[in-house]
Scaffold this active site. Structure first.
Site, PDB file in Angstrom:
ATOM      1  N   GLU B 280       0.820  -1.202   0.000  1.00 45.74           N
ATOM      2  CA  GLU B 280       0.000   0.000   0.000  1.00 45.74           C
ATOM      3  C   GLU B 280       0.862   1.264   0.000  1.00 45.74           C
ATOM      4  O   GLU B 280       0.561   2.245  -0.685  1.00 45.74           O
ATOM      5  CB  GLU B 280      -0.933  -0.011   1.217  1.00 45.74           C
ATOM      6  CG  GLU B 280      -2.212   0.777   1.028  1.00 45.74           C
ATOM      7  CD  GLU B 280      -3.260   0.406   2.077  1.00 45.74           C
ATOM      8  OE1 GLU B 280      -4.170  -0.361   1.736  1.00 45.74           O
ATOM      9  OE2 GLU B 280      -3.143   0.853   3.231  1.00 45.74           O
ATOM     10  N   GLU B 283       2.125   1.720  -3.450  1.00 44.18           N
ATOM     11  CA  GLU B 283       1.050   2.224  -4.315  1.00 44.18           C
ATOM     12  C   GLU B 283       0.813   3.710  -4.036  1.00 44.18           C
ATOM     13  O   GLU B 283       0.678   4.521  -4.956  1.00 44.18           O
ATOM     14  CB  GLU B 283      -0.220   1.408  -4.011  1.00 44.18           C
ATOM     15  CG  GLU B 283      -1.400   1.677  -4.922  1.00 44.18           C
ATOM     16  CD  GLU B 283      -2.640   0.860  -4.511  1.00 44.18           C
ATOM     17  OE1 GLU B 283      -2.667   0.313  -3.384  1.00 44.18           O
ATOM     18  OE2 GLU B 283      -3.574   0.779  -5.323  1.00 44.18           O
ATOM     19  N   CYS B 300      -8.739  -2.354   3.611  1.00 42.51           N
ATOM     20  CA  CYS B 300      -8.693  -3.553   4.472  1.00 42.51           C
ATOM     21  C   CYS B 300     -10.066  -3.999   4.945  1.00 42.51           C
ATOM     22  O   CYS B 300     -10.258  -5.163   5.266  1.00 42.51           O
ATOM     23  CB  CYS B 300      -7.877  -3.292   5.733  1.00 42.51           C
ATOM     24  SG  CYS B 300      -6.310  -2.554   5.422  1.00 42.51           S
ATOM     25  N   SER B 320      -7.385   1.755  -2.788  1.00 42.81           N
ATOM     26  CA  SER B 320      -6.161   0.986  -2.978  1.00 42.81           C
ATOM     27  C   SER B 320      -6.542  -0.367  -3.568  1.00 42.81           C
ATOM     28  O   SER B 320      -7.567  -0.945  -3.212  1.00 42.81           O
ATOM     29  CB  SER B 320      -5.484   0.789  -1.621  1.00 42.81           C
ATOM     30  OG  SER B 320      -4.604  -0.318  -1.688  1.00 42.81           O
ATOM     31  N   LYS B 359     -16.167 -10.230   6.659  1.00 45.94           N
ATOM     32  CA  LYS B 359     -15.106 -11.098   6.136  1.00 45.94           C
ATOM     33  C   LYS B 359     -15.701 -12.371   5.546  1.00 45.94           C
ATOM     34  O   LYS B 359     -15.132 -12.979   4.656  1.00 45.94           O
ATOM     35  CB  LYS B 359     -14.113 -11.455   7.246  1.00 45.94           C
ATOM     36  CG  LYS B 359     -13.232 -10.284   7.668  1.00 45.94           C
ATOM     37  CD  LYS B 359     -12.096 -10.050   6.688  1.00 45.94           C
ATOM     38  CE  LYS B 359     -11.363  -8.747   7.016  1.00 45.94           C
ATOM     39  NZ  LYS B 359     -10.512  -8.291   5.917  1.00 45.94           N
ATOM     40  N   GLU B 362     -16.409 -11.321   2.181  1.00 45.05           N
ATOM     41  CA  GLU B 362     -15.177 -11.117   1.399  1.00 45.05           C
ATOM     42  C   GLU B 362     -14.639 -12.422   0.818  1.00 45.05           C
ATOM     43  O   GLU B 362     -14.261 -12.474  -0.360  1.00 45.05           O
ATOM     44  CB  GLU B 362     -14.108 -10.452   2.293  1.00 45.05           C
ATOM     45  CG  GLU B 362     -12.789 -10.198   1.573  1.00 45.05           C
ATOM     46  CD  GLU B 362     -11.712  -9.596   2.491  1.00 45.05           C
ATOM     47  OE1 GLU B 362     -12.056  -8.936   3.484  1.00 45.05           O
ATOM     48  OE2 GLU B 362     -10.524  -9.811   2.202  1.00 45.05           O
ATOM     49  N   GLU B 367     -13.271 -12.508  -6.752  1.00 48.47           N
ATOM     50  CA  GLU B 367     -11.888 -12.017  -6.861  1.00 48.47           C
ATOM     51  C   GLU B 367     -10.962 -12.762  -5.910  1.00 48.47           C
ATOM     52  O   GLU B 367      -9.742 -12.698  -6.049  1.00 48.47           O
ATOM     53  CB  GLU B 367     -11.804 -10.521  -6.518  1.00 48.47           C
ATOM     54  CG  GLU B 367     -12.670  -9.602  -7.368  1.00 48.47           C
ATOM     55  CD  GLU B 367     -14.083  -9.455  -6.822  1.00 48.47           C
ATOM     56  OE1 GLU B 367     -14.350  -9.929  -5.708  1.00 48.47           O
ATOM     57  OE2 GLU B 367     -14.929  -8.887  -7.531  1.00 48.47           O
ATOM     58  N   CYS B 505     -11.668  -2.361  13.826  1.00 42.88           N
ATOM     59  CA  CYS B 505     -11.917  -3.795  14.036  1.00 42.88           C
ATOM     60  C   CYS B 505     -12.165  -4.140  15.498  1.00 42.88           C
ATOM     61  O   CYS B 505     -12.866  -5.103  15.799  1.00 42.88           O
ATOM     62  CB  CYS B 505     -10.743  -4.610  13.535  1.00 42.88           C
ATOM     63  SG  CYS B 505     -10.237  -4.147  11.879  1.00 42.88           S
TER      64      CYS B 505
END
Ligand code: SF4
Ligand code: SF4
Ligand code: SF4
Ligand code: FES
Lengths: 163, 584
Positions: B280, B283, B300, B320, B359, B362, B367, B505
């Site tokens: 990151e 980037e 994230c 990102s 999650k 996710e 992907e 989190c």
């Protein structure tokens, strides 16, 4: 990027919504908008409500909450045979509520609903101006006068026979 | 401010004007029973469990919604009040399933606690039961309306804290139900799967989709090599589930507990976090150099990402492209690690313990699948689910010796630990980005400006003659505020850290229900969990991601350099605009 991704409303209603948006507290026009749509289509579809949400920038869940709260709003299309029981004062005094219950139990649906097969729906009206004939029921264009609960099964059978 | 004097249960108390009776009683140590009330959400006044008797007023008044007046005489516990309160709770129970023994909230349920405290010992009336189907379309959040007591806390958290407005009260009277628009499936709604509705629900009407059965089965399968990774924030919260004081770091005990449960390798999502920082930061510095796609938005938090896709698809180019630490690590486990061990990746079962129910969404995104269609991460357990597994196994967590993660994917810098709190990703990124930009070693690596659990933080840093504007937000309503400022041109940030959950989190939708004396989303709890992470960071010798020796070796042996083709193939991802479009 385009924010309206549902297109189900006719131009005049879209225009009305745009006009509402010019007003202060435009979200307070939600009920008025839904009224218009039901006036034109006879009911509110999910697409209608989603488009209203996007155009008025009111969350869909809120639109849905309002539409399901008021008995006035229909969330399914009317049946092929739209039963309307008058609950005006005269009809009510003469037992229209019992007539309404008879339709509900005979058709197995509640006020505002449509039967699974799409044939019958039940709604109520407020005084249609023929109080001398109370209690009055209309099914589509046809008016039935001095209806009693016991006549209901036969009325339904007769209508159903018309197909 | 003007103060008001009143008498509560024969004790005189003086409180500022505008205080509610409930708050005034709390200053005396009297906790009036409550159900729909939540201190961080708007007032609902729906349950009336909090009623009190006010002298001279005929009806009992809800203490959560009634402001104090001078000279009020209040009784919180007269026999009449106690009886009325118990009646109210009994009325709720009359429509509630008698399922405590088989219910996931058993022993963790506010309604159960309340019934007990009110002295409800028998059920006199068999009330009408609700009959709604269980709604389990979502990868993450299950809705069981039959247990709903209509307190509307979920509706409020989803709109007031998260800005999603996915839930509403539909229909009326006995048919009332809390659901997404048109009583539609959660999977087809704007739900971003944050799980905050689960957190605030006093009963089991919202629950995470449970994956413990899948994990037990994998652990029992001799053909599976079962690898687990734990997110940074788990170590700061899991102890609460076993009676340890809030904010007790429990990294070592968690590792030992996982080993006893039978996991073959215990890795640390922290390693993925260090890796995320390198990718990151690289980037980010490239974007700054080219002056394009700024501000860069961190990636994230899967709840935040889904939110962006529904609500701000126009911002997708700014996000990102880095996968989350969890997904980076899973990808490495099934490639780098599998190759090293000469294992077929399909024999490896990757479990991720996460503070988060998004999650679970996710890992099912296309992907994050391997070329053969298998997922990189096989199952996600929330902190709550792991706590339950440890208890079910009979492990005495609080008294476990401390264990160590396995190498190479279990070693991490202190910068990775703080990923678990709002501001932590930003701080970790700054430690690496600033040193890379200046080529000098920072004397002080604590970036205090981005610490603390407030909803929005902003700062400007002078780095190498450039001004870098940064912002940090948690809770998606705050994300909206920041993004709208970016879109209107009012603010020019370079880097924004966004986390979906309040506090980051540590306040995730899969974290333990609060212990006695705390409430859900309690800022005090969040602060103590964050403190635990900062303490772990401080105690480490390696505190910069780029100094993690195993990360350095990974690049040398496998990835080449940050942003390389191989890194892109394994560690980066893409996003897509999603329907239904959210209403900002
Ligand atoms: S939600 Fe609470 S009261 Fe209801 S069945 Fe579950 S444990 Fe019992
Ligand atoms: S998971 Fe989050 S977005 Fe989805 S309904 Fe619950 S609070 Fe709302
Ligand atoms: S689902 Fe839970 S939080 Fe939402 S209204 Fe029902 S009981 Fe309250
Ligand atoms: S807690 Fe006061 S009305 Fe529910």
């Amino acid at each position: 990027m385009e924010t309206v991704t549902t297109h189900s409303l006719p131009p005049d209603i879209v225009e009305f919504i745009e006009a509402c948006k010019q007003q202060e507290h435009s979200d307070s026009y939600l009920i008025a908008v839904l009224h218009r749509i039901q006036g034109q289509f006879g009911w509110l579809s999910e697409d209608h409500m989603n488009e209203v949400a996007q155009r008025l920038q009111v969350p869909s869940a809120t639109v849905s909450g309002v539409a399901t709260f008021y008995h006035f709003f229909r969330l399914k299309p009317r049946g092929k045979h739209a039963v309307s029981v008058c609950l005006g004062t005269a009809c009510f005094v003469k037992g229209a509520d019992r007539v309404l219950s008879a339709f509900e139990s005979e058709l197995g649906i509640s006020l505002g609903e449509t039967t699974q097969d799409g044939l019958f729906s039940i709604e109520v009206s407020r005084c249609i101006g023929v109080c001398a004939l109370a209690p009055v029921v209309t099914i589509n264009e046809k008016t039935y006068s001095r209806v009693t609960p016991t006549q209901v099964p036969e009325m339904i059978r007769a209508e159903a026979e018309k197909g | 401010m003007k103060s008001v004097e009143l008498i509560i249960d024969n004790t005189t108390v003086s409180v500022p004007e505008g205080t509610t009776i409930m708050q005034a009683a709390e200053t005396l140590g009297v906790k009036i029973p409550r159900l729909c009330y939540h201190p961080d959400l708007s007032l609902e006044g729906a349950c009336r469990v909090c009623i009190v008797e006010v002298e001279g007023v005929e009806n009992f008044l809800p203490s959560c919604a009634t402001a104090v007046r001078d000279g009020m005489k209040i009784k919180t516990n007269s026999p009449q009040i106690r009886e009325a309160r118990r009646d109210l709770v009994e009325l709720i129970l009359d429509n509630h399933p008698k399922e405590c023994q088989t219910c996931e909230r058993d022993a963790n349920c506010e309604l159960q606690d309340l019934a007990y405290a009110m002295g409800v010992r028998e059920r006199l009336f068999e009330g009408k039961r609700k009959d709604h189907p269980k709604e389990s379309s979502s990868t993450s959040v299950i809705r069981d309306a039959n247990k709903c007591i209509l307190c509307r806390r979920c509706v409020r958290v989803c709109s007031e804290v998260q800005g999603i407005h996915n839930l509403s009260q539909l229909h009326r009277g006995f048919d009332t139900v809390v659901a997404p628009a048109h009583e539609g499936a959660m999977a087809d709604s704007v739900c971003i799967a944050c799980g905050q509705c689960i957190n605030v629900c006093p009963v089991a009407a919202f629950m995470e989709k449970n994956s413990t059965e899948d994990v037990w089965a994998a652990l029992a399968d001799p053909k599976k090599h079962v690898v687990v990774q734990i997110a940074p924030s788990i170590r700061a919260a899991i102890g609460e589930g076993f009676g340890l004081p809030v904010g007790t770091p429990a990294t070592g005990q968690t590792v030992t507990a996982l080993r006893r449960l039978g996991f073959d390798q215990i890795f640390d999502t922290n390693f993925g976090a260090d890796l995320t920082i390198l990718e990151e930061a690289n980037e980010f510095l490239m974007r700054v150099e080219k002056g394009e796609k700024l501000p860069m938005l961190t990636s994230c938090s899967p709840g935040w990402i889904k939110f962006m896709e529904h609500f701000y698809p126009e911002m997708i180019p700014h996000a990102s492209s880095c996968k989350s630490p969890m997904s980076m690590l899973s990808a490495l486990i099934k490639t780098y690690y599998a190759e090293k061990q000469a294992m077929d990746p399909d024999d490896i079962y990757v479990v991720a313990v996460m503070p988060c129910v998004a999650k679970k969404f996710e890992i099912q995104r296309p992907e994050h699948m391997m070329d053969n269609g298998m997922p990189y991460t096989d199952a996600v357990l929330t902190t709550r689910e792991l706590i339950w597994m440890v208890k079910a196994y009979g492990i005495d967590f609080a008294n476990l010796p401390e264990g160590d993660f396995d190498t190479p994917l279990g070693f991490s810098s202190g910068a990775a630990d703080i990923f678990g709190t709002t501001g932590g990703v930003m701080e970790a990124a700054l430690r690496t980005a600033v040193e890379t930009l200046t080529g000098e070693t920072l004397e002080k690596i604590d970036f205090e400006v981005v610490r603390g659990v407030t909803g929005i933080k902003e700062a400007s840093l002078e780095v190498d003659g450039k001004t870098i504007n940064i912002a940090v937000s948690n809770g998606l309503n705050n994300a909206k505020i920041l993004l709208d400022k970016v879109k209107s041109g009012e603010k020019q940030y370079h880097l924004i850290e966004l986390m979906a959950c309040p506090g980051g989190c540590i306040g995730g939708g899969g974290q333990p229900y609060p212990p006695q004396d705390y409430h859900v989303l309690d800022p005090e709890v969040l602060k103590m969990r964050a403190r635990a992470l900062y303490d772990i960071d401080k105690a480490k010798t390696v505190r910069r991601s780029h100094q993690n020796p195993y990360i350095q070796r990974l690049y040398k042996e496998y990835l080449g350099r940050a942003g390389s083709e191989k890194a892109h193939e394994l560690l980066h991802t893409t996003y897509e605009a999603r329907e239904p479009r959210g209403i900002k």
